[in-house]
Design a protein around this motif. Structure first.
Motif, mmCIF file in Angstrom:
data_model
loop_
_atom_site.group_PDB
_atom_site.id
_atom_site.type_symbol
_atom_site.label_atom_id
_atom_site.label_comp_id
_atom_site.label_asym_id
_atom_site.label_seq_id
_atom_site.Cartn_x
_atom_site.Cartn_y
_atom_site.Cartn_z
ATOM 1 N N ILE A 312 0.853 -1.184 0.000
ATOM 2 C CA ILE A 312 0.000 0.000 0.000
ATOM 3 C C ILE A 312 0.892 1.238 0.000
ATOM 4 O O ILE A 312 1.826 1.342 0.804
ATOM 5 C CB ILE A 312 -0.915 0.025 1.237
ATOM 6 N N VAL A 313 0.609 2.178 -0.887
ATOM 7 C CA VAL A 313 1.335 3.444 -0.950
ATOM 8 C C VAL A 313 0.320 4.568 -1.090
ATOM 9 O O VAL A 313 -0.637 4.459 -1.865
ATOM 10 C CB VAL A 313 2.324 3.481 -2.128
ATOM 11 N N SER A 314 0.509 5.629 -0.327
ATOM 12 C CA SER A 314 -0.348 6.799 -0.446
ATOM 13 C C SER A 314 0.488 8.039 -0.179
ATOM 14 O O SER A 314 1.615 7.956 0.321
ATOM 15 C CB SER A 314 -1.525 6.728 0.532
ATOM 16 N N ALA A 315 -0.062 9.190 -0.523
ATOM 17 C CA ALA A 315 0.649 10.446 -0.294
ATOM 18 C C ALA A 315 -0.362 11.566 -0.097
ATOM 19 O O ALA A 315 -1.422 11.583 -0.729
ATOM 20 C CB ALA A 315 1.584 10.769 -1.452
ATOM 21 N N THR A 316 -0.006 12.494 0.779
ATOM 22 C CA THR A 316 -0.818 13.672 1.031
ATOM 23 C C THR A 316 0.039 14.903 0.834
ATOM 24 O O THR A 316 1.148 14.994 1.383
ATOM 25 C CB THR A 316 -1.383 13.665 2.463
ATOM 26 N N ALA A 317 -0.460 15.847 0.035
ATOM 27 C CA ALA A 317 0.229 17.119 -0.178
ATOM 28 C C ALA A 317 -0.300 18.147 0.810
ATOM 29 O O ALA A 317 -1.500 18.180 1.115
ATOM 30 C CB ALA A 317 0.026 17.600 -1.614
#
Length: 666
Positions: A312-317
């Motif tokens: 699982i990979v996610s990102a928040t700017a």
């Protein structure tokens, strides 16, 4: 043992109620705890702690602007057969968040009880107070209510950069609503934490911040491994900070610390710092020794990735002055490399946000940040996702018509590179290395939360390395930091959580971070080895040339070479490296810098690359055991690791530590 948190499903009430049922987090097992944070929006509201649960924070009302917000925090150790608790409150709108806690002490869960700071009326930043924990796991909760119907406290922004968010929730009725955010940080023990802050989605009317700490477990047979045995008569002892569980069949009597007498088949544990000694006649006994090499991931993550796990990979700017943006990642990579600066770099390919105002807020000139998370889903149910890197964005580009956005991201060394001293700026301190690094960290952090500095050395270390070292106009802060570090023989870099680190030279550790093997249960996909004279050097010369205040030219040459052994000048001849630096230096400083460069360059002659299943806890400087291309299994150091998305694979560059004899004079 490290504590980990897994958020369950929050309740976000849409109407007033007096009873709210909260679903316990999935996967609860023996030794786990559940924390529940409850926010209530009701006139002088009261939250009743369910039977069988223990308060961390008893129902507490806001004091400024309005008393219509209440918060309570309570916990319970999981017992087989536990059912979902029903929480009784005054009639109002409820938000409740359950959190699974693993790795906490089985007897003493709370280290420092909750302390509250009330927010001012119409606050747009909530502050959680400082505490002084005896243990390392520090938590803050930010909660309050919005004064206007149909709007929410969430999403929060600008959480203190040293903290990691666990979960947030808000009631979502058409009238006024309360909500909260909970976050954690691993801290130093015995020292004040300082305050922490977070910004709600808008001004509050009745709000507060809460801080408390938890005690990690010291031991447990399911979380530790390692054995030692003694048969016959003798003494079995250990001294240090650790946790032990000893079970042995003792013939006759024995003594186990503090004169505790053991009979046949007895068992006893010693937890904490101290010396454990057992004397008598023994059949084999087992020592159970801590194993936290996969922190912050689950203790058995290494075993699990060898078989079946979903990546699982996610990102928040976090754009400057705008709401956070969840990025829709399609492909990307994150690399950690000890041979370059910035040490951490990333490239993400995402779908372009549909909202043009959101796209406009993602302006790299304003130093917006991206937090990248990576981890696993075990058995298609249990998530183990942790912060991989907190980076600033160097560039944002979009392409049409495929509607893709490219983000190039760096760790904060890049911000120190951006600062070139102006003629009227102050000079960095020349007291010690810590003060010098703190100065450049401060300039690189303008406009955001100041991160921590962690040093492997005492505060006064490195005085000779920075003595008389000045930053000329136009010289970058990072160049001066590298110069100071090389003279001191250390490394300076930024960690994934933005912490600045002054680190000792890398060496093999007794702790193995990963076993890289082939065959059944192995995670190696392919491997190769390189022996090269390119980029490898056995002699270094650095020319320091500068003008003093009287406009007099000065030149000092620093030298270092491998004096003995198979890679020495006399054995393989010269393979020299030369560079020029335009800063003042004494002969000792120049030679120290040359020695540091030679140490780094001597490592480059022999390296190994391995492609494998991603082990997201792996970092440069860690020790791994690897099956090398030549077929031998060796303990080696990680020099770089590249994580690739969405393949779930990593490329690891390994090196063997070189034991070289460096000389600075003929």
């Amino acid at each position: 043992m490290a504590i980990t948190f897994t958020a369950g499903t929050s309740v976000e009430g849409t109407a007033s109620a007096t009873s709210t049922t909260v679903t316990l987090p999935s996967g609860l097992a023996s030794g786990d705890y559940t924390i529940i944070i409850v926010s209530l929006n009701a006139t002088s509201g009261v939250i009743t702690t369910p039977s069988g649960w223990t308060n961390i924070l008893a129902s507490t009302n806001s004091a400024n602007g309005s008393t219509s917000y209440a918060m309570a925090i309570f916990y319970r150790k999981w017992v087989s057969g536990d059912t979902n608790p029903a929480i009784t409150t005054s009639n109002g709108r409820v938000a409740a968040t359950p959190i699974r806690v693993q790795g906490a002490d089985g007897t003493t869960f709370v280290d420092v009880s909750a302390t509250v700071t009330q927010a001012a009326d119409a606050a747009t930043t909530l502050t959680a107070p400082t505490i002084t924990p005896a243990q390392v796991m520090f938590l803050s909760v930010f909660g309050g209510r919005r004064p206007t119907g149909g709007i929410y406290l969430t999403p929060f922004t600008n959480l203190s950069g040293s903290m990691t968010s666990i979960a947030e929730a808000s009631a979502k009725s058409t009238t006024t609503n309360g909500g909260h955010l909970i976050a954690f940080q691993t801290v130093s023990t015995g020292t004040p934490t300082g305050t922490r802050v977070a910004d709600p989605a808008g001004a509050t009317s009745g709000a507060m911040g809460v801080s408390f700490s938890l005690k990690p477990a010291s031991g447990g047979s399911s979380d530790y491994s390692g054995t030692a045995a003694l048969s016959g008569s003798g003494t079995l002892s250990y001294s240090g900070t650790a946790a032990f569980a000893i079970a042995s069949a003792v013939s006759g009597s024995g003594t186990l610390s503090k004169s505790v007498t053991m009979g046949a088949g007895a068992s006893i544990s010693l937890i904490g710092t101290g010396t454990l000694t057992a004397e008598g006649i023994y059949t084999p006994a087992a020592f159970v020794i801590p194993d936290d090499h996969t922190y912050p991931y689950k203790y058995d993550a290494e075993d699990r990735i060898r078989f079946s796990a979903m990546h699982i990979v996610s990102a928040t700017a976090y754009p400057d002055g705008a709401d956070p943006v969840e990025l829709d990642i399609e492909t990307g990579w994150v690399k950690f490399d000890d041979s370059v600066a910035p040490r951490i770099q990333a490239s993400l390919t995402c779908k372009i946000p549909a909202d043009t105002s959101v796209l406009e807020s993602l302006d790299a000139r304003r130093t917006f940040r991206v937090r990248i998370y990576a981890g696993y889903k075990w058995n298609s149910v249990e998530k183990d996702v942790q912060l991989l890197a907190d980076l600033h964005v160097r560039s944002r580009s979009i392409t049409r018509p495929n509607n893709r956005m490219e983000l190039e991201c760096w760790s904060d060394e890049g911000l120190a590179m951006d600062y070139k001293r102006l003629a009227w700026d102050s000079q960095p301190p020349q007291t010690n290395l810590l003060d010098a690094v703190a100065y450049h960290r401060l300039i690189a952090t303008i406009g955001s939360e100041l991160p921590d500095i962690v040093s492997d050395y005492p505060p006064e270390f490195g005085t000779s390395a920075v003595e008389d070292l000045v930053q000329e106009p136009g010289q970058s802060g990072w160049d001066l930091t590298v110069e100071s570090a090389s003279r001191a023989g250390v490394s300076v870099y930024c960690d994934p959580d933005r912490t600045w680190r002054i680190a000792k030279p890398q060496e093999l550790s007794s702790k193995t971070a990963l076993n890289l093997t082939t065959g059944g249960g192995g995670i190696i996909i392919d491997s190769n080895s390189v022996y090269s004279r390119e980029n490898f050097h056995n002699a270094v010369c650095i020319k320091y040339a500068w003008k003093d205040d009287s406009n007099v030219d000065h030149v000092v040459y620093g030298h270092a070479f491998i004096a003995t052994g198979p890679l020495s000048l006399i054995e393989i001849g010269y393979n020299s490296y030369f560079e020029e630096r335009n800063v003042p230096a004494t002969q000792a400083q120049a030679d120290a810098a040359a020695s540091a460069v030679l140490t780094a360059h001597s490592r480059r002659g022999r390296s190994f690359s391995v492609a494998a299943v991603s082990a997201y806890w792996l970092r440069p400087g860690m020790t791994v055991t690897a099956t090398l291309p030549e077929g031998e299994q060796e303990r080696v150091l990680v020099s770089a690791v590249y994580y690739n998305f969405p393949s779930g694979s990593m490329s690891v560059r390994l090196r063997q530590p070189e034991d070289i004899d460096i000389s600075n004079t003929e």
